[in-house]
Design a protein around this motif. Structure first.
Motif, PDB file in Angstrom:
ATOM      1  N   THR A 194      42.136  42.412  34.297  1.00 46.37           N
ATOM      2  CA  THR A 194      41.451  42.950  35.476  1.00 46.37           C
ATOM      3  C   THR A 194      40.276  43.850  35.106  1.00 46.37           C
ATOM      4  N   PRO A 195      40.423  44.832  34.166  1.00 43.38           N
ATOM      5  CA  PRO A 195      39.239  45.633  33.799  1.00 43.38           C
ATOM      6  C   PRO A 195      38.125  44.787  33.205  1.00 43.38           C
ATOM      7  N   ALA A 196      38.488  43.790  32.395  1.00 41.42           N
ATOM      8  CA  ALA A 196      37.461  42.933  31.805  1.00 41.42           C
ATOM      9  C   ALA A 196      36.716  42.155  32.879  1.00 41.42           C
ATOM     10  N   ALA A 197      37.455  41.704  33.902  1.00 43.59           N
ATOM     11  CA  ALA A 197      36.804  40.965  34.984  1.00 43.59           C
ATOM     12  C   ALA A 197      35.883  41.870  35.783  1.00 43.59           C
ATOM     13  N   ALA A 198      36.306  43.134  35.996  1.00 42.55           N
ATOM     14  CA  ALA A 198      35.496  44.055  36.791  1.00 42.55           C
ATOM     15  C   ALA A 198      34.244  44.486  36.032  1.00 42.55           C
ATOM     16  N   LEU A 199      34.347  44.657  34.700  1.00 42.48           N
ATOM     17  CA  LEU A 199      33.219  45.174  33.917  1.00 42.48           C
ATOM     18  C   LEU A 199      32.314  44.060  33.388  1.00 42.48           C
ATOM     19  N   LEU A 200      32.910  42.920  32.999  1.00 41.59           N
ATOM     20  CA  LEU A 200      32.139  41.867  32.340  1.00 41.59           C
ATOM     21  C   LEU A 200      31.850  40.681  33.239  1.00 41.59           C
ATOM     22  N   GLY A 201      32.528  40.599  34.360  1.00 38.72           N
ATOM     23  CA  GLY A 201      32.307  39.465  35.248  1.00 38.72           C
ATOM     24  C   GLY A 201      32.775  38.157  34.647  1.00 38.72           C
TER      25      GLY A 201
END
Length: 489
Positions: A244-251
């Motif tokens: 989830t953090p990777a999706a929010a920060l890196l798209g």
């Protein structure tokens, strides 16, 4: 004439004099009430009301006919009053620290609250997969199949959990696992079918697919939670939490999001299947009935209704937040996350209330004193829960990007919904699941009507509905839990 007058005066004199107790002759048979008093002396001495003794007599199988023939009293209540009057009140403190069913660690409850809330990250990770036109009445795309599948899963899995716990309470772990082995896949299939049936247009098929995966996860999570495998469920959620953090920060691209969601789902299913493996083996000699004389199916229906009502209230809290302009169309929102996270402390406070009420039962010397002690414990535990819920909601609002301000009607509605949830859980814990389910179901139904007809502001409507339900549930709790007989283990 004079003789009859003397007899009349003599009888009048006898009537006027107090009765003189005479010792029981040595040749007389022992009084059965004295024998019963000696046998139940500790129970009678610890009772704060004769009804507690009557409950013990009835649980021992003493019918009114038997009591009339053996003890010369008309009913169990009359005999209980006699026994209560014969023994002095004593309330011995237990030796050593309190142990047993109604004492549990805060850490385990917090872990359960965490695994209740973490699946909400799936809505954040899968948000781009739910893109499409806005549905009625102004809801994000895919909301209708998601809601339909989630509510179906909550109803089915609440009832299934109760049935499995009933088998565990009977000491038949294999029968509990068998009920989960049969019921969990059926619930997953039912939830997926309802979600696809609720997809009204092409833009909602993504939401229906997501809801089908959600139904499978709910079934697997139910198995792991009932069998106390919370740590295994937390491990299954690790890819979701990490992604989830990777999706929010890196798209992350859509394919990567699907892989992360699918990995967590596959792990949950695999771990649930592993937990149920013993149920597939042939039963060992003396291994329990595994179905014979087990709990009735109808006994689990109130718990399904309870799941429908409480789940609906949490969902409508999230919908109200989205309609109020909160961020994340398919995300649960800080209010719903706070409510789900608070279920861990809520569970611990249920244990705490039970322990405090039993302590009050030992210390009280009258029914009125116990009612006051029970009301004080209830007010304390509810206040602590609402304080925890408020802290979680404030923290979530500050951290959630674009979340609406937590104030005014939203704050009142949140605290009222929290009061409803905790009061309903308390009533369910004391066996009043049908009453709690009816009240919560009626509240969720009223919210549905208000949302479908567009009656007023959703937050205001939610506050009114939750406030009414909170008043009814707290009144029911005060009446039920103010009786000493409701607290006997």
């Amino acid at each position: 004439m004079s003789g009859s007058l003397w007899l009349k005066e003599e009888s009048a004199g006898l009537d006027a004099l107090p009765a003189v107790p005479r010792p029981r002759p040595s040749w007389a048979a022992p009084d059965p009430v004295d024998e019963l008093t000696g046998r139940l002396e500790e129970v009678i001495a610890a009772a704060v009301h004769p009804d507690e003794i009557a409950a013990v007599l009835e649980s021992d199988g003493l019918t009114d006919d038997h009591i009339r023939l053996t003890y010369g009293r008309d009913s169990s209540f009359e005999l209980a009053e006699d026994l209560y009057a014969r023994v002095e009140r004593t309330f011995p403190e237990p030796d050593g620290p309190p142990t047993g069913l109604w004492h549990t660690g805060l850490g385990d409850c917090l872990l359960r609250g965490l695994v209740f809330a973490l699946p909400g990250l799936a809505y954040v990770l899968g948000a781009p997969l739910l893109a499409g036109p806005t549905g009625p009445p102004g809801l994000p795309p895919g909301t209708v199949p998601l809601l339909a599948g989630a509510v179906t899963g909550w109803v089915w899995n609440q009832a299934l959990s109760h049935r499995a716990y009933s088998w565990l309470g009977l000491g038949d772990r294999r029968a509990a696992a068998l009920s989960l082995l049969r019921g969990a896949p059926a619930g997953a299939l039912l939830g997926a079918l309802v979600a696809f049936a609720a997809a009204a247009g092409p833009g909602e098929w993504g939401g229906a697919l997501f809801a089908a995966g959600q139904a499978v996860y709910l079934a697997a999570a139910t198995v792991l939670l009932v069998l106390h495998r919370e740590r295994a469920l937390l491990c299954a959620l690790a890819p979701l939490v990490a992604g989830t953090p990777a999706a929010a920060l890196l798209g992350l691209p859509g394919a990567a999001r699907v892989v992360l969601l699918g990995t967590s789902l596959a792990l949950a299913v695999a771990l649930a299947g592993r937990a149920l493996l013993p149920a597939t083996a042939p039963p060992a000699p003396g291994d329990g009935a595994s179905g014979a004389g087990g709990p009735r199916f109808a006994a689990s229906l109130p718990y399904g209704l309870f799941g429908l009502g409480t789940g609906g209230l949490v969902l409508y809290a999230a919908i109200g937040e989205v309609l109020a302009g909160g961020a994340g169309a398919a995300a649960a929102g800080p209010t719903a996350v706070a409510l789900t996270l608070s279920m861990g402390p809520a569970e611990w406070l249920l244990y705490r209330f039970r322990a405090e009420s039993l302590a009050g039962l030992r210390a009280s010397t009258s029914p009125g004193a116990f009612r006051r002690a029970s009301a004080g414990a209830l007010a304390l535990c509810l206040s602590v829960y609402l304080a925890v819920l408020l802290a979680l909601a404030v923290t979530g609002t500050l951290l959630w990007p674009g979340a609406p301000d937590l104030g005014g009607t939203r704050l009142v509605a949140l605290l009222l919904i929290g009061t409803v949830l905790w009061s309903a859980l308390l009533l369910q814990a004391f066996g009043a699941a049908l009453a709690a389910g009816l009240v919560c179901g009626a509240a969720a139904g009223a919210q549905t009507v208000a949302l479908a007809t567009g009656t007023g502001d959703p937050a205001t409507a939610g506050a009114v509905v939750a406030g009414t339900a909170a008043v009814v549930l707290t009144a029911l709790g005060a009446v039920l839990l103010g009786r000493a007989t409701a607290h006997r283990v």
